[in-house]
Write a protein that holds these residues in place. Structure first.
Motif, short mmCIF file in Angstrom:
data_model
loop_
_atom_site.label_atom_id
_atom_site.label_comp_id
_atom_site.label_asym_id
_atom_site.label_seq_id
_atom_site.Cartn_x
_atom_site.Cartn_y
_atom_site.Cartn_z
N THR A 17 0.80 -1.22 0.00
CA THR A 17 0.00 0.00 0.00
C THR A 17 0.84 1.28 0.00
O THR A 17 0.30 2.37 -0.14
CB THR A 17 -0.93 0.03 1.23
N GLY A 18 2.16 1.15 0.15
CA GLY A 18 3.02 2.32 0.08
C GLY A 18 3.25 2.75 -1.35
O GLY A 18 2.93 2.03 -2.30
N ARG A 19 3.82 3.93 -1.52
CA ARG A 19 4.02 4.47 -2.87
C ARG A 19 4.89 3.57 -3.72
O ARG A 19 4.54 3.19 -4.84
CB ARG A 19 4.63 5.88 -2.79
N GLU A 20 6.09 3.23 -3.21
CA GLU A 20 7.02 2.39 -3.99
C GLU A 20 6.48 0.97 -4.13
O GLU A 20 6.57 0.36 -5.20
CB GLU A 20 8.40 2.38 -3.32
N GLY A 21 5.94 0.44 -3.04
CA GLY A 21 5.43 -0.92 -3.08
C GLY A 21 4.33 -1.10 -4.09
O GLY A 21 4.33 -2.07 -4.87
N SER A 22 3.36 -0.17 -4.11
CA SER A 22 2.25 -0.31 -5.06
C SER A 22 2.72 -0.10 -6.49
O SER A 22 2.30 -0.82 -7.40
CB SER A 22 1.14 0.69 -4.71
N PHE A 23 3.60 0.88 -6.70
CA PHE A 23 4.08 1.16 -8.06
C PHE A 23 4.75 -0.07 -8.67
O PHE A 23 4.42 -0.48 -9.79
CB PHE A 23 5.06 2.33 -8.02
N HIS A 24 5.69 -0.66 -7.94
CA HIS A 24 6.44 -1.79 -8.51
C HIS A 24 5.60 -3.08 -8.53
O HIS A 24 5.77 -3.91 -9.43
CB HIS A 24 7.74 -1.99 -7.75
N THR A 25 4.71 -3.23 -7.55
CA THR A 25 3.82 -4.40 -7.59
C THR A 25 2.96 -4.38 -8.85
O THR A 25 2.83 -5.40 -9.54
CB THR A 25 2.91 -4.41 -6.35
N LEU A 26 2.40 -3.23 -9.15
CA LEU A 26 1.55 -3.13 -10.35
C LEU A 26 2.38 -3.28 -11.62
O LEU A 26 1.89 -3.85 -12.61
CB LEU A 26 0.80 -1.81 -10.33
N ASN A 27 3.62 -2.80 -11.62
CA ASN A 27 4.50 -3.04 -12.76
C ASN A 27 4.77 -4.53 -12.95
O ASN A 27 4.78 -5.04 -14.07
CB ASN A 27 5.83 -2.31 -12.57
N ASN A 28 5.02 -5.22 -11.84
CA ASN A 28 5.26 -6.66 -11.91
C ASN A 28 4.03 -7.37 -12.47
O ASN A 28 4.14 -8.27 -13.31
CB ASN A 28 5.61 -7.23 -10.54
N ASN A 34 2.06 -13.28 -11.60
CA ASN A 34 0.82 -13.57 -10.89
C ASN A 34 0.91 -13.00 -9.47
O ASN A 34 1.47 -13.63 -8.58
CB ASN A 34 0.56 -15.07 -10.86
N VAL A 35 0.39 -11.79 -9.28
CA VAL A 35 0.40 -11.15 -7.96
C VAL A 35 -0.89 -11.51 -7.25
O VAL A 35 -1.99 -11.13 -7.70
CB VAL A 35 0.54 -9.62 -8.08
N LYS A 43 -4.43 -2.21 6.96
CA LYS A 43 -5.34 -2.06 5.82
C LYS A 43 -5.88 -3.39 5.32
O LYS A 43 -6.29 -3.51 4.16
CB LYS A 43 -4.64 -1.30 4.70
N ALA A 44 -5.89 -4.38 6.21
CA ALA A 44 -6.42 -5.70 5.84
C ALA A 44 -7.88 -5.57 5.42
O ALA A 44 -8.66 -4.82 6.03
CB ALA A 44 -6.29 -6.66 7.01
N GLY A 45 -8.24 -6.27 4.36
CA GLY A 45 -9.59 -6.20 3.84
C GLY A 45 -9.75 -5.23 2.69
O GLY A 45 -10.74 -5.29 1.96
N GLU A 46 -8.79 -4.34 2.52
CA GLU A 46 -8.81 -3.42 1.39
C GLU A 46 -8.16 -4.11 0.18
O GLU A 46 -7.79 -5.28 0.24
CB GLU A 46 -8.07 -2.13 1.75
N ASN A 47 -7.99 -3.37 -0.92
CA ASN A 47 -7.31 -3.93 -2.07
C ASN A 47 -6.57 -2.82 -2.80
O ASN A 47 -6.89 -1.63 -2.65
CB ASN A 47 -8.28 -4.65 -3.01
N VAL A 48 -5.56 -3.22 -3.56
CA VAL A 48 -4.80 -2.30 -4.40
C VAL A 48 -5.07 -2.68 -5.85
O VAL A 48 -4.54 -3.67 -6.35
CB VAL A 48 -3.29 -2.36 -4.09
N GLU A 49 -5.95 -1.95 -6.49
CA GLU A 49 -6.38 -2.23 -7.86
C GLU A 49 -6.72 -3.70 -8.06
O GLU A 49 -6.25 -4.36 -9.00
CB GLU A 49 -5.32 -1.75 -8.85
N GLY A 50 -7.51 -4.21 -7.13
CA GLY A 50 -7.99 -5.58 -7.22
C GLY A 50 -7.13 -6.62 -6.52
O GLY A 50 -7.54 -7.78 -6.41
#
Length: 292
Positions: A17-28, A34-35, A43-50
Motif C-alpha cells: 500500500t506504500g508508494r514504492e510498493g504499489s508502483f512496482h507491484t503493479l509493474n510486476n 501472478n500477484v 489495511k487488511a480487507g482493502e485492495n490495491v487495484e484488485g
C-alpha cells in the motif's frame, strides 16, 4: 527453464500500500507476474487495484497459496516481515528494502538458515529477479530484456540493468537475471545463484557482476573452478575507487589490499573466467564465447 521465478510464481508483497510498493507491484503484474496479495496489518480487507490486502503472511499464504514474497517494508521492520514470510512457508523471499541494520540482516539470515531451510532469501538492498517472458519480481526494468540463454547475477542493481542492456544490444537474451544486493549479509551469494545457473538447461553462459569490498567474488572463483562447467564472464566495478571509502553499497568498502577490483579480477582470471573492464567489453566477450 529459468531459475527461482517462472509462470508458477505466486507473488505477495509486504508494503503493497506504500508508494514504492504499489508502483512496482503493479509493474510486476503488468509484466505478467501472478500477484496474489499484499500485506499491511492496518489495511487488511482493502485492495490495491484488485489485489487483496491481508493482515499477515500466514493469512496471505492460507488464502492465496503465495510462494514468493517481496518486501518493501521500511528498514526497521523489513527483517521481521521477511522472517514472518519464511515462518508462513514462503519458498522465496525477495527483500528490496535498503538500509536494514546489519545486525538485523545477520539475525534474519541465521534464523532462516537454521529454522526454515526451505526458504531462500534474495537481498536485502537488491533489485530483485527477472525471468524474461515469465515473471518479474522487484524493480528491474523488464522492457530492456528478452528471453535467451545468458544468466546474469549481480551485486549492483544499476550494473544489472546496464550489463543486461549491453547484452541485449549485442543480440543476446537472458534465462534469468538475479540481483543479490550489495549489503554485508546477503541472503544468497554468487555461489548460490551460480549453482542454480549451472543446473539450468536454458542457461548456456553465466555473467557475474561484482564490485569492490568483501570476498564474495574470490569465493565464487574457487567454486567455479571446482564445480562449474559452463563459461563464466565477470565484471568488477570499482577499479578506480579509493581504498578505505565506502562506495554506495554497505559492502563496497576496501581495507588495505583485500577486496580490491584488481584482486577480484585476478582471482577470477586465474580460474579461467574472462573479466571485462567495462560492461561493453563484457558483452563483447559473451558474444565471442557464444558465437564460438
Amino acid at each position: 527453464m529459468s531459475i527461482l521465478i517462472d509462470n508458477d510464481t505466486k507473488l505477495a508483497v509486504a508494503g503493497i500500500t506504500g508508494r514504492e510498493g504499489s508502483f512496482h507491484t503493479l509493474n510486476n503484474r503488468a509484466y505478467g507476474t501472478n500477484v496474489v496479495g499484499g500485506i499491511n496489518p492496518k489495511k487488511a480487507g482493502e485492495n490495491v487495484e484488485g489485489i487483496p490486502v491481508f493482515a499477515n503472511w500466514a493469512d496471505t499464504v492460507a488464502e492465496t497459496g503465495a510462494n514468493t514474497a517481496m518486501i518493501f517494508v521500511p528498514p526497521p521492520f523489513a527483517a521481521a516481515s521477511a522472517l514472518e514470510a519464511a515462518e508462513a512457508g514462503v519458498e522465496l523471499v525477495v527483500i528490496i528494502t535498503e538500509g536494514i541494520p546489519a545486525h538485523d540482516e545477520l539475525k534474519l539470515y541465521n534464523t532462516v538458515k537454521a529454522k526454515h531451510p526451505g526458504t531462500r532469501l534474495i537481498g536485502p538492498n537488491c533489485p530483485g529477479l527477472l525471468s524474461p517472458g515469465k515473471a518479474n519480481v522487484g524493480i528491474i526494468p523488464a522492457s530492456f530484456f528478452k528471453e535467451g540463454n545468458v544468466g546474469v547475477v549481480s551485486r549492483s542493481g544499476t550494473l544489472t540493468y546496464q550489463i543486461g542492456n549491453e547484452l541485449a544490444q549485442a543480440g543476446f537474451g537472458n534465462s534469468s537475471i538475479v540481483g543479490i544486493g550489495g549489503d554485508p549479509v546477503p541472503g544468497s551469494s554468487f555461489i548460490d545463484i551460480i549453482e542454480l545457473f549451472e543446473q539450468d538447461d536454458q542457461t548456456e553462459l553465466i555473467v557475474m557482476s561484482g564490485e569492490i569490498g568483501g570476498s564474495a567474488e574470490e569465493e565464487a572463483a574457487e567454486y567455479i573452478k571446482a564445480n562449474v562447467s559452463k563459461p563464466v564472464v565477470g565484471y568488477i566495478a570499482g577499479f578506480t575507487a579509493p581504498a578505505g571509502k565506502q562506495m554506495g553499497h554497505a559492502g563496497a568498502i576496501v581495507s588495505g589490499s583485500a577486496g580490491t577490483a584488481a584482486a577480484k579480477a585476478e582471482a577470477l582470471e586465474a580460474v579461467g573466467v574472462q573479466v571485462g573492464r567495462t560492461p561493453t567489453q563484457v558483452a563483447k566477450i559473451a558474444m565471442e564465447i557464444l558465437g564460438a
